[in-house]
Design an enzyme around this catalytic site. Structure first.
Site, PDB file in Angstrom:
ATOM      1  N   CYS A 251       1.104  -1.066   0.157  1.00  0.00           N
ATOM      2  CA  CYS A 251       0.387  -0.174   0.432  1.00  0.00           C
ATOM      3  C   CYS A 251       0.774   0.852   0.346  1.00  0.00           C
ATOM      4  CB  CYS A 251      -1.042  -0.199   1.049  1.00  0.00           C
ATOM      5  SG  CYS A 251      -2.258  -1.659   1.403  1.00  0.00           S
TER       6      CYS A 251
ATOM      7  N   HIS B 196       0.797   5.140  -1.921  1.00  0.00           N
ATOM      8  CA  HIS B 196       0.285   6.099  -0.042  1.00  0.00           C
ATOM      9  C   HIS B 196       0.918   6.307   0.708  1.00  0.00           C
ATOM     10  CE1 HIS B 196      -3.466   6.240  -2.611  1.00  0.00           C
ATOM     11  NE2 HIS B 196      -3.288   5.123  -3.285  1.00  0.00           N
TER      12      HIS B 196
ATOM     13  N   ARG C 107     -12.849  -0.643  -2.292  1.00  0.00           N
ATOM     14  CA  ARG C 107     -11.281  -0.004  -2.338  1.00  0.00           C
ATOM     15  C   ARG C 107     -10.427  -0.600  -1.292  1.00  0.00           C
ATOM     16  NH1 ARG C 107      -9.382   2.960  -5.966  1.00  0.00           N
ATOM     17  NH2 ARG C 107      -7.954   1.104  -6.037  1.00  0.00           N
TER      18      ARG C 107
ATOM     19  N   CYS D 241      -7.292  -2.683  -3.975  1.00  0.00           N
ATOM     20  CA  CYS D 241      -5.791  -2.198  -3.983  1.00  0.00           C
ATOM     21  C   CYS D 241      -4.822  -2.968  -4.197  1.00  0.00           C
ATOM     22  CB  CYS D 241      -5.566  -1.175  -2.740  1.00  0.00           C
ATOM     23  SG  CYS D 241      -6.575   0.874  -2.874  1.00  0.00           S
TER      24      CYS D 241
END
Length: 266
Positions: free
Chosen positions: A175, A179, A223, A227
């Site tokens: 992740c 981000h 969501r 990812c």
């Protein structure tokens, strides 16, 4: 010396031009998003969610009006910005969607496991998304304040943090690959830094959201699943401990930011 000064001047002009181009692109994106937000289709899902909350359904022919989302039976306002959190009756940390499954099973007689296995966008999964959209709307512009008092809430945060930075799959992604720092983007898409408070209505604070590109309403569960898809990982189970833990990590990091959900995305 003159040559060096000239080269520095050219570099300065190039940087200025690049910044101007970037600023123009950012303004264009903001204008595009503002136009999208005018008439957000999520309002249709909100209306459906409210109807489903009050409607008597399932084997027990009951409504969800006594569902406890953390602030007492039937309370909807301000609950979204406190989730995920620990629930004593299930002895689990739950997010909005997994908590709704608990209520649909206990109050209405649905089989929560069967709903969780249903492909997204079909049957009762659609209804869970609509319910989550309506409940989220009741906390719009309120600040996130996830509890971190119970030991299981604290453990979920630490597990979510590890999952956020866990690298794997054929591309060795995590992740954090997208981000994990400031000022990152893919093409014209900004990538908020989710290791800290990314700001009002950004990241965790913007879901559920309507996706214009595929005409679907996405909850936070989907969501996160998407990812994982982009990381080339298998989909985690709907309402799994892994996705809930990630929600805790992202939600606690968003402490103090205002919810924009249900939002609209490209």
């Amino acid at each position: 010396m003159k040559k060096i000064v000239f080269m520095l001047a050219l570099a300065g002009l190039a940087a200025t031009a690049a910044n101007a181009q970037k600023s123009a692109a950012v303004l264009a994106i903001e204008e595009y998003r503002a136009m999208l937000a005018d008439g957000n289709p999520s309002e249709l899902f909100e209306a459906k969610g409210e109807d489903l909350w009050k409607q008597k359904r399932g084997p027990k022919n009951a409504s969800l009006e006594q569902c406890d989302l953390g602030q007492g039976p039937g309370v909807v306002k301000a609950v979204f910005v406190t989730l995920p959190r620990y629930f004593a009756d299930t002895n689990r940390v739950q997010d909005l969607e997994s908590r709704l499954l608990t209520c649909m099973e206990s109050l209405q007689g649905f089989n929560a496991a069967d709903i969780a296995k249903t492909p997204f966008g079909k049957d009762e999964q659609k209804n869970v998304t609509a319910l989550a959209t309506w409940i989220a709307a009741a906390s719009r512009d309120m600040k996130f304040n996830l509890p971190q008092v119970h030991a299981k809430e604290q453990a979920a945060y630490e597990v979510g943090k590890r999952l956020f930075f866990q690298r794997g799959g054929p591309h060795d992604f995590s992740c954090a690959s997208c981000h994990g720092a400031d000022n990152w983007r893919i093409r014209l898409q900004d990538l908020p830094n989710l290791t800290k408070n990314p700001g009002d209505g950004v990241g965790f604070a913007a879901w559920p959201a309507y996706r214009v590109s595929n005409g679907q309403m996405w909850s936070m569960q989907l969501r996160l699943n998407d990812c994982y898809r982009q990381q080339r990982f298998p989909y985690p189970g709907f309402g799994s401990d892994a996705t809930v833990a990630l929600g805790v990590y992202l939600g606690v990091n968003s402490q103090g930011s205002k919810s924009a959900a249900p939002a609209i995305k490209r």
